[in-house]
Enzyme design. Structure first.
Site, PDB file in Angstrom:
ATOM      1  N   ASP A   1      -9.447   3.712   3.235  1.00 13.81           N
ATOM      2  CA  ASP A   1      -9.426   3.090   4.569  1.00 13.81           C
ATOM      3  C   ASP A   1     -10.025   4.008   5.645  1.00 13.81           C
ATOM      4  O   ASP A   1     -10.859   3.590   6.442  1.00 13.81           O
ATOM      5  CB  ASP A   1      -7.992   2.724   4.973  1.00 13.81           C
ATOM      6  CG  ASP A   1      -7.463   1.521   4.188  1.00 13.81           C
ATOM      7  OD1 ASP A   1      -8.286   0.788   3.607  1.00 13.81           O
ATOM      8  OD2 ASP A   1      -6.241   1.331   4.167  1.00 13.81           O
TER       9      ASP A   1
ATOM     10  N   LYS B   1       0.806  -1.226   0.000  1.00 16.64           N
ATOM     11  CA  LYS B   1       0.000   0.000   0.000  1.00 16.64           C
ATOM     12  C   LYS B   1       0.841   1.279   0.000  1.00 16.64           C
ATOM     13  O   LYS B   1       0.486   2.260  -0.644  1.00 16.64           O
ATOM     14  CB  LYS B   1      -0.872   0.046   1.256  1.00 16.64           C
ATOM     15  CG  LYS B   1      -2.070  -0.853   1.237  1.00 16.64           C
ATOM     16  CD  LYS B   1      -2.847  -0.613   2.519  1.00 16.64           C
ATOM     17  CE  LYS B   1      -4.074  -1.453   2.606  1.00 16.64           C
ATOM     18  NZ  LYS B   1      -4.944  -1.027   3.707  1.00 16.64           N
TER      19      LYS B   1
END
Ligand code: ATR
Length: 303
Positions: free
Chosen positions: A118, A81
């Protein structure tokens, strides 16, 4: 039903159907294919969504491959990520703030735009589970790993009422404090309490903080294994607390059992997963996510 593909197998996908997927290492546990395909289907949009294994040393090749094969978008889970951000042609504000990319969109000019859903997914999850906004809460976050950092950053960006960070290794929490202090520095009157505070991993110290906390979030890995204890014991929990465990497998960790014993409202990490995925879908399609279909698929896949 959803095999894990290698990069070399991606060119075997049907040529005329829009391509999406999730990269990770490992990636076999990812529930994204089930959830995203349910969403595309509910909206009558043709799509393939596959999972593919990308170890860190293959990230460069992977991005080239996905560009060449005209993937419309993809999700990225651990461990790439953070590294993925440098391969993007542009970073959306969410990815810059989180310093990581979990959603990629290929725009009409073929440019790759990195997003991060997120934090916003977590905010939506808290609103859904407890009918309250993160910005109105005094929050204690357990853990300062990848997930803990993301949620602490989001809480600070939302300018939550109070943020307490607890980590077994204090150095990581202290780094976060330095980063987040400017965001939470304000003239809000909180008496003697610090609006942003680092507390040692010590039961008495945590218990003391809980008097002035509304939401406790577990982002540590404690609870993933069946033998793990509750990350905090029932004896220090108070009925006014909302308890959120980011773990969703098992569905009810010992921490959530402790929350029930103490009379707290609680939720597990499935809602976060749902809303992070819903936001990815919205980025790719420009449509509202079909939450009911996605939730059903997620529950079935996680069972
Ligand atoms: P993730 O990306 O899922 O957040 P991670 O980066 O490996 O995973 O972080 C795991 C978190 O769980 C860390 O905050 C870790 O604490 P340390 O920074 O001290 O390692 C926390 N953690 C793991 N095992 C723990 C334990 N037994 N007690 C307390 N915290 C623990």
């Amino acid at each position: 039903m959803f095999p894990v593909l290698q990069l070399s197998e991606l060119n075997q996908l049907p040529p005329d159907t829009p391509r999406y997927g999730v990269m990770g290492h490992p990636v076999a546990h990812s529930l994204s294919p089930q959830v995203q395909l349910a969403a595309f289907q509910a909206c009558n949009l043709p799509a393939t969504y596959v999972r593919f294994d990308v170890p860190p040393e293959q990230l460069d090749t992977a991005v080239q491959t996905l560009r060449t094969l005209n993937f419309q978008g993809w999700n990225c889970t651990l461990p790439n990520k953070v590294a993925l951000a440098q391969y993007m042609d542009e970073l959306a504000e969410s990815a810059r703030a989180m310093q990581a990319v979990n959603t990629v969109l290929r725009d009409d000019d073929g440019r790759l735009i990195g997003f991060n859903t997120d934090g916003d997914g977590w905010v939506r999850a808290i609103r859904e589970d407890f009918s309250i906004d993160v910005r109105d809460l005094r929050i204690l976050i357990l853990g300062s790993g990848g997930a803990g950092q993301a949620l602490a950053r989001q809480a600070a960006m939302e300018k939550c009422e109070r943020l307490v960070i607890v980590n077994r290794t204090p150095e990581k929490a202290n780094l976060l404090r330095q980063e987040l202090e400017p965001l939470l520095h304000s003239t809000k009157l909180l008496g003697a309490q610090d609006r942003l505070k680092i507390v040692p991993w010590d039961e008495a110290a945590i218990a003391d903080e809980l008097n002035t906390i509304d939401l406790v979030v577990n982002t540590t890995s404690v609870g993933l294994r069946p033998a793990d204890p509750a990350v905090l014991p029932a004896r220090i929990l108070q009925p006014h607390l909302f308890i959120y465990d980011t773990i969703y497998r098992p569905a009810k960790t010992r921490f959530l059992h402790a929350a029930a014993e103490a009379g707290c409202r609680s939720a597990n990490g499935l809602s976060m997963l749902l809303h992070q995925g819903a936001l990815s879908f919205e980025i790719w399609t420009g449509r509202s996510a079909p939450l009911t279909a996605m939730r059903k698929a997620l529950r079935e896949a996680a069972a």
